[in-house]
Write a protein that holds these residues in place. Structure first.
Motif, PDB file in Angstrom:
ATOM      1  N   SER A   2       0.828  -1.194   0.000  1.00 30.90           N
ATOM      2  CA  SER A   2       0.000   0.000   0.000  1.00 30.90           C
ATOM      3  C   SER A   2       0.867   1.251   0.000  1.00 30.90           C
ATOM      4  CB  SER A   2      -0.912   0.028   1.229  1.00 30.90           C
ATOM      5  OG  SER A   2      -0.147   0.290   2.400  1.00 30.90           O
ATOM      6  N   TYR A   4       0.600   3.765   1.976  1.00 31.82           N
ATOM      7  CA  TYR A   4       0.961   4.106   3.348  1.00 31.82           C
ATOM      8  C   TYR A   4       2.141   3.259   3.821  1.00 31.82           C
ATOM      9  CZ  TYR A   4       0.614   5.148   8.311  1.00 31.82           C
ATOM     10  OH  TYR A   4       0.895   5.542   9.593  1.00 31.82           O
ATOM     11  N   GLN A   8       5.785   4.573   5.053  1.00 30.39           N
ATOM     12  CA  GLN A   8       6.410   4.154   6.309  1.00 30.39           C
ATOM     13  C   GLN A   8       7.815   3.606   6.055  1.00 30.39           C
ATOM     14  OE1 GLN A   8       3.158   1.536   7.662  1.00 30.39           O
ATOM     15  NE2 GLN A   8       3.081   2.794   9.510  1.00 30.39           N
ATOM     16  N   THR A  38       2.039  12.912   7.977  1.00 30.42           N
ATOM     17  CA  THR A  38       2.275  11.924   6.928  1.00 30.42           C
ATOM     18  C   THR A  38       3.710  11.433   6.996  1.00 30.42           C
ATOM     19  OG1 THR A  38       0.728  13.165   5.529  1.00 30.42           O
ATOM     20  CG2 THR A  38       2.056  11.473   4.464  1.00 30.42           C
TER      21      THR A  38
END
Length: 452
Positions: A2, A4, A8, A38
């Motif tokens: 993903s 996100y 990360q 973010t």
């Protein structure tokens, strides 16, 4: 993985996406409000005509003052802070910047910013859809030639509509229609910054309290922005546009699949596969319950009896025939969602909407009779509004793009409701915006006229 998870991972590796923002007004501030939340993103530099206003907006959205104390972009990159200044050229030329977010809302300047970013190997997320509307197909081509990504901005309605169209086609559904909602009555096309607030639904006092720009809001109300955004969608998805401007059929969300059918089947469309805008007002001005004024939608068709039966079995709301179904988002969060574009462009190499053809155009159209010597004031102003037309129609009439109708002198009388042509005005032919538009016409027009 993903987006996100990829963000990360970049944060864990100490390799954030390094972003430069040009324009820290309302839209840019909404993006800035999300940046500290973010992972894997470093807003390294902001360029704005007023650094003091930009810093005031940063404080308004919750940034601590020490985050913007960098003396240079290099210093900001070194210590994780953000440089704020006026030099947009230094921003786009810095070798460490990965993605430029163009957020000025000024179409002529936006073209300069995009072209310079491409020349310096930067991906661009273009919030200034007014520029995309008059030269997006060529901007996309120039970005590809430079080996970078050019993208519409997620959170703004065009990119969200493109996302819905992509969902439909990826699932195997033919797209019958797609678009956004809007508060619309025909006389709104004559609205000016002096009349906007009553029609919009705010008092002048409420607008002043919020620091709202009447010309910008009027560009939505008078139909210019819906036409601009529908143009961006048509050029990105290949959908067609109405032959004589948007129709704004009134409909509740429940009735969208009924209204957005071809006329031969009881709807309003000239044909299947079109963009359109749904009004949140009945023709007599009454507000429609459960409307989609701030949202986006796509209508798809069940081409087989089996798919139609699946709609019925899983309680999908359709038109009475059971064949047409509308998926929608009732809201969009504007600049708060731009991070999706930044991540998609930088981590997947994918635009969140980008022009692939020249199907549509927005032509400056007179709000009132115009006389020689008057100056046009662009979208949302006192002189012109934007009318959505097929690109082939615009080419044939020599249509003046709305995005270039700023500070331009009228040289011939123009009647109210008449779309302006190049010959009606005295253009500044020295700008990159004018030159790239004319270049786009020379490249695309012969194919359009031949196809017609």
């Amino acid at each position: 993985m993903s987006l996100y998870a990829k963000l990360q991972q970049r944060a864990a590796e100490g390799r954030p996406i390094r972003v430069g923002l040009i324009g820290a007004g309302k839209f840019g501030s909404m993006y800035l409000a999300q940046v500290p939340r973010t992972p894997g993103v470093h807003l390294a530099a902001i360029a704005d005509l007023s650094p003091d206003n930009a810093k005031a907006n940063l404080a308004r959205v919750g940034w601590e003052p020490e985050r913007t104390r960098a003396g240079s972009i290099a210093e900001a990159l070194k210590n994780g802070s953000t440089h704020v200044g006026t030099d947009w050229e230094a921003l786009v030329r810095h070798p460490a910047i990965d993605v430029v977010v163009e957020c000025t809302g000024h179409p002529i300047s936006a073209v300069d910013h995009c072209l310079e970013a491409f020349a310096n190997g930067k991906h661009v997320v273009n919030v200034t859809v007014e520029a995309d509307a008059f030269c997006g197909p060529l901007l996309a081509r120039k970005a590809a030639d430079a080996g970078v990504i050019y993208s519409l901005a997620f959170g703004d309605q065009p990119a969200l509509i493109c996302d819905l169209v992509d969902w439909a086609r990826t699932c195997g559904f033919p797209v019958v229609a797609a678009g956004r909602g809007h508060k619309w009555l025909p006389h709104f096309s004559e609205s000016t910054p002096e009349t906007v607030w009553n029609n919009w639904g705010l008092t002048p006092e409420q607008a002043k309290r919020g620091g709202l720009n009447p010309k910008m809001f009027n560009s939505f109300l008078d139909g210019s922005k819906p036409s601009i955004e529908s143009t961006a969608v048509a050029n990105a998805t290949g959908l067609h546009v109405p032959s004589d401007g948007l129709l704004y059929p009134p409909a509740s969300i429940e009735d969208i699949p009924f209204v957005t059918r071809p006329r031969s089947e009881g709807g309003v469309l000239e044909r299947k596969g079109m963009v359109e805008v749904i009004s949140s007002l009945e023709t007599d001005g009454r507000t429609i319950p459960y409307e989609i004024r701030m949202g986006v939608w796509v209508t798809v068709e069940a081409e087989t009896e089996y798919i139609k039966n699946c709609f019925e079995e899983y309680k999908a709301h359709t038109d009475p025939s059971g064949r047409y179904f509308t998926l929608y988002k009732r809201w969009h969060l504007i600049g708060l969602e731009v991070g999706m574009s930044v991540a998609s462009v930088a981590l997947r190499g994918e635009a969140t909407g980008v022009a692939t053809c020249w199907n549509a155009d927005v032509v400056a159209t007179a709000k009132r009779d115009l006389q020689p010597g008057e100056m046009l004031d662009g979208e949302g102003g006192y002189t012109v509004w934007g009318k959505l037309l097929p690109a082939e129609t615009s080419v044939r009439l020599g249509g003046l793009p709305l995005g270039l109708a700023h500070d331009v002198k009228v040289v011939r009388p123009v009647k109210k409701g008449q779309s302006l042509s190049w010959s009606d005005v005295a253009m500044d032919t020295s700008t990159h915006a004018y030159k790239i538009r004319r270049e786009m016409e020379s490249l695309f027009a012969p194919r359009l006229l031949k196809a017609a």
